[in-house]
Design a protein around this motif. Structure first.
Motif, mmCIF file in Angstrom:
data_model
loop_
_atom_site.group_PDB
_atom_site.id
_atom_site.type_symbol
_atom_site.label_atom_id
_atom_site.label_comp_id
_atom_site.label_asym_id
_atom_site.label_seq_id
_atom_site.Cartn_x
_atom_site.Cartn_y
_atom_site.Cartn_z
ATOM 1 N N VAL A 79 0.829 -1.201 0.000
ATOM 2 C CA VAL A 79 0.000 0.000 0.000
ATOM 3 C C VAL A 79 0.867 1.256 0.000
ATOM 4 O O VAL A 79 0.572 2.224 -0.725
ATOM 5 N N ARG A 80 1.921 1.258 0.756
ATOM 6 C CA ARG A 80 2.805 2.435 0.782
ATOM 7 C C ARG A 80 3.474 2.657 -0.565
ATOM 8 O O ARG A 80 3.703 3.805 -0.968
ATOM 9 N N ARG A 81 3.779 1.574 -1.275
ATOM 10 C CA ARG A 81 4.328 1.736 -2.626
ATOM 11 C C ARG A 81 3.306 2.406 -3.543
ATOM 12 O O ARG A 81 3.655 3.236 -4.390
ATOM 13 N N LYS A 82 2.030 2.037 -3.394
ATOM 14 C CA LYS A 82 0.983 2.677 -4.192
ATOM 15 C C LYS A 82 0.852 4.158 -3.836
ATOM 16 O O LYS A 82 0.716 5.010 -4.736
ATOM 17 N N PHE A 83 0.879 4.471 -2.544
ATOM 18 C CA PHE A 83 0.887 5.885 -2.135
ATOM 19 C C PHE A 83 2.048 6.614 -2.797
ATOM 20 O O PHE A 83 1.880 7.708 -3.342
ATOM 21 N N ASP A 84 3.237 6.029 -2.742
ATOM 22 C CA ASP A 84 4.430 6.675 -3.298
ATOM 23 C C ASP A 84 4.288 6.914 -4.796
ATOM 24 O O ASP A 84 4.727 7.952 -5.315
ATOM 25 N N GLN A 85 3.687 5.969 -5.521
ATOM 26 C CA GLN A 85 3.464 6.144 -6.956
ATOM 27 C C GLN A 85 2.555 7.341 -7.223
ATOM 28 O O GLN A 85 2.811 8.151 -8.125
ATOM 29 N N HIS A 86 1.502 7.462 -6.436
ATOM 30 C CA HIS A 86 0.573 8.566 -6.636
ATOM 31 C C HIS A 86 1.166 9.893 -6.178
ATOM 32 O O HIS A 86 0.894 10.939 -6.791
ATOM 33 N N ILE A 87 1.967 9.876 -5.131
ATOM 34 C CA ILE A 87 2.657 11.092 -4.697
ATOM 35 C C ILE A 87 3.577 11.590 -5.806
ATOM 36 O O ILE A 87 3.607 12.791 -6.133
ATOM 37 N N ALA A 88 4.325 10.679 -6.406
ATOM 38 C CA ALA A 88 5.228 11.041 -7.506
ATOM 39 C C ALA A 88 4.442 11.574 -8.701
ATOM 40 O O ALA A 88 4.868 12.527 -9.370
ATOM 41 N N MET A 89 3.277 10.978 -8.991
ATOM 42 C CA MET A 89 2.434 11.443 -10.092
ATOM 43 C C MET A 89 1.979 12.882 -9.858
ATOM 44 O O MET A 89 2.039 13.725 -10.753
ATOM 45 N N LEU A 90 1.527 13.162 -8.635
ATOM 46 C CA LEU A 90 1.078 14.513 -8.315
ATOM 47 C C LEU A 90 2.236 15.505 -8.372
ATOM 48 O O LEU A 90 2.054 16.658 -8.809
#
Length: 225
Positions: free
Chosen positions: A188-199
């Motif tokens: 889940v934290r990897r998914k958060f990190d992917q979306h943080i990078a996208m933003l």
């Protein structure tokens, strides 16, 4: 959850066997802009996936997301996973129109005993999650403080749905995939990190910082073996 004003061949067979007998109770408050936006996203992207993976979803939405209905369904023997989406306090989780669904001292141990619980709400990891564990809950995922979204209207909520609700919803997808509960947070934290990078790439700095804060406030609590 809180909107802010603008200024998460054998192996496959084993997983299929694991999830085919699983039923999830989904509690969706779905009565105000943020809970409606969450349900709109989750109905399309989360619950469809769970059903595809063989997880039967018992959905209590809107006027059905109340204490009486939750108590009746949570005590069914086939329910092994509970998802709650609504507002919260440190001692309670709220359903339709902020009516308490779970509160410390106001639910039966059999409602959570042996189950995995995931609450997308503010504050519930602080005390309610620990109380669930004391009543025999197998694992709990939730937020220690506010789960915030930097949106001031429905359009902005919908635009941020993938990043915010999608990151949190990875908890449910990982469970449906048969990931051991102790390993779910890493995914889940990897998914958060992917979306943080996208933003960040989109120069949405406030949204990126808020999502990062939500990631850091997410915790998992696990029963002692």
């Amino acid at each position: 959850m809180t909107p802010q004003s603008t200024s998460a061949a054998s192996t496959t067979s084993a997983q299929t066997r694991q999830t085919s007998a699983v039923s999830a109770l989904a509690i969706e408050a779905n009565f105000d802009p943020i809970t409606k936006a969450a349900f709109k996203y989750r109905r399309k992207h989360i619950y469809r996936y769970l059903k595809k993976k063989g997880v039967k979803v018992v959905l209590l939405c809107g006027k059905e997301a109340v204490r009486r209905r939750v108590r009746a369904e949570a005590t069914q023997a086939n329910i092994t996973y509970i998802i709650g989406v609504g507002h919260g306090r440190d001692r309670s989780f709220r359903g339709y129109r902020n009516q308490p669904v779970f509160r410390i001292g106001g639910y039966a141990a059999e409602e959570v005993r042996g189950k995995v619980v995931h609450l997308l709400s503010c504050f519930t990891a602080s005390n309610l999650g620990m109380d669930f564990l004391s009543q025999g809950c197998r694992a709990f995922f939730g937020y220690q403080e506010e789960f915030a979204i930097p949106a001031s209207n429905l359009k902005e909520l919908n635009e941020l749905a993938e990043a915010f609700f999608g990151s949190d919803g990875e908890i449910d997808l990982a469970f449906a995939d048969g990931v051991p509960v102790e390993q779910i947070l890493d995914r889940v934290r990897r998914k958060f990190d992917q979306h943080i990078a996208m933003l960040d790439r989109q120069s949405q700095r406030e949204s990126s910082a808020t999502l990062e804060s939500n990631r850091d406030l997410l915790i998992g609590l696990f029963a002692s073996s």
